[in-house]
Scaffold this active site. Structure first.
Site, PDB file in Angstrom:
ATOM      1  N   TRP A 150      28.627  43.022  67.087  1.00 58.85           N
ATOM      2  CA  TRP A 150      29.077  42.845  65.712  1.00 58.85           C
ATOM      3  C   TRP A 150      27.948  42.869  64.696  1.00 58.85           C
ATOM      4  O   TRP A 150      28.201  43.055  63.500  1.00 58.85           O
ATOM      5  CB  TRP A 150      29.812  41.504  65.573  1.00 58.85           C
ATOM      6  CG  TRP A 150      29.045  40.340  66.137  1.00 58.85           C
ATOM      7  CD1 TRP A 150      29.195  39.791  67.373  1.00 58.85           C
ATOM      8  CD2 TRP A 150      27.975  39.626  65.509  1.00 58.85           C
ATOM      9  NE1 TRP A 150      28.285  38.763  67.558  1.00 58.85           N
ATOM     10  CE2 TRP A 150      27.535  38.638  66.429  1.00 58.85           C
ATOM     11  CE3 TRP A 150      27.354  39.698  64.257  1.00 58.85           C
ATOM     12  CZ2 TRP A 150      26.494  37.751  66.136  1.00 58.85           C
ATOM     13  CZ3 TRP A 150      26.316  38.819  63.968  1.00 58.85           C
ATOM     14  CH2 TRP A 150      25.905  37.858  64.894  1.00 58.85           C
ATOM     15  N   ASN A 151      26.692  42.665  65.109  1.00 55.92           N
ATOM     16  CA  ASN A 151      25.641  42.466  64.106  1.00 55.92           C
ATOM     17  C   ASN A 151      25.240  43.749  63.381  1.00 55.92           C
ATOM     18  O   ASN A 151      24.733  43.696  62.258  1.00 55.92           O
ATOM     19  CB  ASN A 151      24.420  41.770  64.714  1.00 55.92           C
ATOM     20  CG  ASN A 151      23.837  42.523  65.888  1.00 55.92           C
ATOM     21  OD1 ASN A 151      24.497  43.339  66.516  1.00 55.92           O
ATOM     22  ND2 ASN A 151      22.585  42.229  66.212  1.00 55.92           N
ATOM     23  N   LYS A 174      34.659  50.423  72.763  1.00 53.96           N
ATOM     24  CA  LYS A 174      35.249  49.113  72.472  1.00 53.96           C
ATOM     25  C   LYS A 174      34.346  48.417  71.461  1.00 53.96           C
ATOM     26  O   LYS A 174      33.278  47.917  71.809  1.00 53.96           O
ATOM     27  CB  LYS A 174      35.371  48.238  73.721  1.00 53.96           C
ATOM     28  CG  LYS A 174      36.178  46.952  73.443  1.00 53.96           C
ATOM     29  CD  LYS A 174      35.809  45.801  74.321  1.00 53.96           C
ATOM     30  CE  LYS A 174      34.584  45.073  73.869  1.00 53.96           C
ATOM     31  NZ  LYS A 174      34.710  44.380  72.555  1.00 53.96           N
ATOM     32  N   PRO A 175      34.769  48.356  70.200  1.00 59.05           N
ATOM     33  CA  PRO A 175      33.973  47.628  69.211  1.00 59.05           C
ATOM     34  C   PRO A 175      34.211  46.128  69.366  1.00 59.05           C
ATOM     35  O   PRO A 175      35.174  45.708  70.003  1.00 59.05           O
ATOM     36  CB  PRO A 175      34.523  48.140  67.879  1.00 59.05           C
ATOM     37  CG  PRO A 175      35.956  48.480  68.177  1.00 59.05           C
ATOM     38  CD  PRO A 175      35.974  48.964  69.605  1.00 59.05           C
ATOM     39  N   GLY A 228      24.313  43.839  73.891  1.00 59.91           N
ATOM     40  CA  GLY A 228      24.773  42.462  73.790  1.00 59.91           C
ATOM     41  C   GLY A 228      23.862  41.536  74.562  1.00 59.91           C
ATOM     42  O   GLY A 228      22.686  41.843  74.784  1.00 59.91           O
ATOM     43  N   SER A 229      24.405  40.429  75.017  1.00 59.70           N
ATOM     44  CA  SER A 229      23.601  39.412  75.685  1.00 59.70           C
ATOM     45  C   SER A 229      23.183  39.857  77.081  1.00 59.70           C
ATOM     46  O   SER A 229      23.882  40.631  77.747  1.00 59.70           O
ATOM     47  CB  SER A 229      24.374  38.097  75.785  1.00 59.70           C
ATOM     48  OG  SER A 229      25.397  38.187  76.764  1.00 59.70           O
ATOM     49  N   GLU A 251      21.170  47.518  76.317  1.00 56.92           N
ATOM     50  CA  GLU A 251      20.246  46.987  75.306  1.00 56.92           C
ATOM     51  C   GLU A 251      20.610  45.522  75.141  1.00 56.92           C
ATOM     52  O   GLU A 251      21.646  45.186  74.557  1.00 56.92           O
ATOM     53  CB  GLU A 251      20.376  47.756  73.993  1.00 56.92           C
ATOM     54  CG  GLU A 251      19.194  47.540  73.070  1.00 56.92           C
ATOM     55  CD  GLU A 251      19.547  46.692  71.869  1.00 56.92           C
ATOM     56  OE1 GLU A 251      19.179  45.494  71.881  1.00 56.92           O
ATOM     57  OE2 GLU A 251      20.173  47.199  70.933  1.00 56.92           O
ATOM     58  N   LEU A 252      19.774  44.651  75.703  1.00 58.33           N
ATOM     59  CA  LEU A 252      20.147  43.253  75.875  1.00 58.33           C
ATOM     60  C   LEU A 252      19.342  42.325  74.965  1.00 58.33           C
ATOM     61  O   LEU A 252      18.808  42.741  73.952  1.00 58.33           O
ATOM     62  CB  LEU A 252      19.999  42.879  77.352  1.00 58.33           C
ATOM     63  CG  LEU A 252      20.739  43.823  78.328  1.00 58.33           C
ATOM     64  CD1 LEU A 252      20.495  43.424  79.759  1.00 58.33           C
ATOM     65  CD2 LEU A 252      22.227  43.877  78.004  1.00 58.33           C
ATOM     66  N   CYS A 285      18.752  41.663  67.268  1.00 58.89           N
ATOM     67  CA  CYS A 285      18.137  41.529  68.596  1.00 58.89           C
ATOM     68  C   CYS A 285      16.627  41.723  68.544  1.00 58.89           C
ATOM     69  O   CYS A 285      15.912  41.287  69.449  1.00 58.89           O
ATOM     70  CB  CYS A 285      18.763  42.515  69.567  1.00 58.89           C
ATOM     71  SG  CYS A 285      18.721  44.219  68.989  1.00 58.89           S
ATOM     72  N   GLU A 382      16.685  32.892  72.220  1.00 55.30           N
ATOM     73  CA  GLU A 382      16.992  33.640  71.009  1.00 55.30           C
ATOM     74  C   GLU A 382      17.784  32.743  70.054  1.00 55.30           C
ATOM     75  O   GLU A 382      18.811  32.180  70.435  1.00 55.30           O
ATOM     76  CB  GLU A 382      17.822  34.872  71.392  1.00 55.30           C
ATOM     77  CG  GLU A 382      17.641  36.047  70.496  1.00 55.30           C
ATOM     78  CD  GLU A 382      18.302  37.300  71.046  1.00 55.30           C
ATOM     79  OE1 GLU A 382      17.989  38.393  70.539  1.00 55.30           O
ATOM     80  OE2 GLU A 382      19.120  37.203  71.977  1.00 55.30           O
TER      81      GLU A 382
END
Length: 480
Positions: A150-151, A174-175, A228-229, A251-252, A285, A382
């Site tokens: 979402w960011n 999938k957003p 995401g995480s 991409e974490l 991130c 984080e």
């Protein structure tokens, strides 16, 4: 004037309604913006089947034709920049000016990969014997599935969809449930640009696990991308490998250090720290999570930074001059409050901020924490909020050791005037990306990604296209 937007999902070139829908909220006011279809496993399988059916014809289209459609998509995005910016701000919370920067940045990936699609070169390999000739081809990998955060509701989509579609692949997206409207706006513009049905599909849902499970386990999906995480990314990556051995791009999480050496231009370092740390209210991130400051300049830098941070204007993203918007939801606010409270209880000092902001329930005052130690959670985890923890160091070796003391390695920053130090530290820091004397570095031409537990693969640059291409070796035998 009301903001126009789509609120139905998009599968196989058709706008898909549903009796079951979920609410999308404005994080600045908690008001409901729209209700969006809450789709599940069956609709995800349908979208994958549509992408699979569309793949052969799209892959067979000459790269120049694919590039022309992508270029038109880019032109439509740029013509629609004002609406897209307002939509990003409305559902994500960031200031409109910052949202416009994201929209421009997001569109740049479509332009870049439209151009790169015509450069997916193979090669001729010198033969080992006169009876053979060796070549390699680069071919689209197939149906791709992507899960985005979402960011950056626009840029995280175009960074994946751009190279996938340019390479000749089809994609199911999938957003996030917090910000699906930007994704649907992109689908609307893609349709206008002439993308054939099934090439770009958007499955909206609140049931991320059900949709993700189908994406990971489907034999028709050959590439899975997730931003995401780290915790979720590990599970999704394992599911992809364990079920169908599909290619994975992850991409974490990050825990980016920003180092200020005594020889740095302190005004430039303050500016860069604010750019990195406080963009999108600290919800990126790659934002500086830990500010490491050399002992001899610590007090001076801390004073300069806290004075500058105290001047940042907080408020809803659609207000003039606002620099810090709301956090995405109540959970995000509670996490920041908890981490700051723990740091203060352990001996840290708030030079400015350190509490929620009067602008609303999901606003947090931009904060600078002094006297932070390496054991505090604001250093080890984080933060994802507008909080800058300052940590002292005495030597270059100590700074590098602190910077590398994390399982993550996405981005890192440092400020120095010493070119020899610049090379030394850049090479020693364990990070996929390093920025020297600059708080913002992301653009479409660079390979974006991390090392260690910050992920696999790269997005952007020539490397971003290669993620969606399979090299095929061909041996021509029988030569005399």
């Amino acid at each position: 004037m009301a903001l126009a937007f789509r609120s139905d999902a998009y599968i196989d070139g058709k706008w898909r309604a549903s009796a079951k829908r979920f609410a999308v909220y404005n994080p600045a006011t908690q008001e409901v913006i729209a209700h969006v279809p809450d789709l599940g496993a069956a609709e995800t399988e349908e979208a994958i089947a549509a992408a699979h059916a569309a793949f052969p014809l799209w892959a067979a289209r000459p790269a120049k034709e694919r590039a022309a459609i992508l270029r038109k998509w880019y032109d439509l995005m740029m013509a629609d920049l004002d609406r897209l910016s307002r939509l990003i701000s409305l559902e994500g919370g960031k200031p409109v000016a910052e949202a416009k920067g994201e929209a421009t940045y997001g569109a740049s990936f479509i332009e870049w990969f439209a151009e790169e699609s015509k450069r997916a070169y193979g090669r001729v390999i010198p033969t080992t014997t006169n009876t053979r000739r060796y070549v390699t081809l680069k071919q689209p990998i197939g149906v791709c599935a992507s899960v985005t955060p979402w960011n950056f509701p626009m840029a995280m989509i175009t960074r994946k969809a751009g190279p996938a579609i340019a390479a000749g692949c089809t994609i199911v997206l999938k957003p996030p449930h917090q910000t699906p409207l930007t994704a649907l706006a992109l689908a609307e513009l893609a349709e206008q640009a002439g993308l054939p049905p099934g090439v770009f599909n958007v499955v909206t849902t609140e049931n991320a696990s059900a949709v993700g499970k189908v994406m990971c386990e489907s034999e028709l999906v050959r590439h899975f991308s997730f931003t995401g995480s780290t915790e979720v990314g590990k599970k999704l990556g394992a599911a992809c490998i364990g079920s169908t051995v599909k290619k994975v791009s992850l991409e974490l999480g990050g825990n980016a250090p920003l180092i200020v050496f005594a020889d740095a231009d302190l005004d430039l370092a303050v500016k860069g720290t604010i750019q990195s740390k406080f963009r999108n209210a600290g919800q990126t991130c790659v934002c500086a999570n830990r500010i490491l400051v050399e002992d001899s300049i610590y007090s001076t830098f801390a004073k300069k930074l806290s004075e500058a941070v105290a001047k940042l204007k907080v408020g809803p993203g659609d207000q003039d001059g606002v620099e810090i918007g709301p956090l995405i939801d109540q959970k995000a606010i509670e996490k920041v409050e908890r981490m700051v409270a723990e740091a203060l209880a352990s001996g840290a000092t708030a030079l400015t901020g350190g509490k929620k902001h009067a602008a609303g329930a999901q606003f947090y005052t931009p904060t600078v924490l002094a006297d932070v130690t390496r054991e505090m959670r604001v250093n080890t985890e984080e933060i994802f909020g507008p909080v800058a923890p300052l940590i002292r160091f005495k030597t270059e070796d100590e700074a590098v050791a602190i910077a590398n003391d994390t399982p993550f390695g996405l981005a890192a920053y440092f400020f120095t005037k010493d070119i020899h130090r610049a090379w030394r530290v850049a090479e020693r820091i364990e990070s996929g990306m390093v920025s020297i004397n600059d708080g913002i570095f992301s653009n479409e031409v660079i390979p974006f990604g991390g090392v260690k537990q910050s992920g696999l693969g790269r997005e952007g640059g020539v490397e971003g296209l290669d993620e969606y291409l399979e090299p095929k070796f061909v041996n021509f035998g029988g030569f005399a």
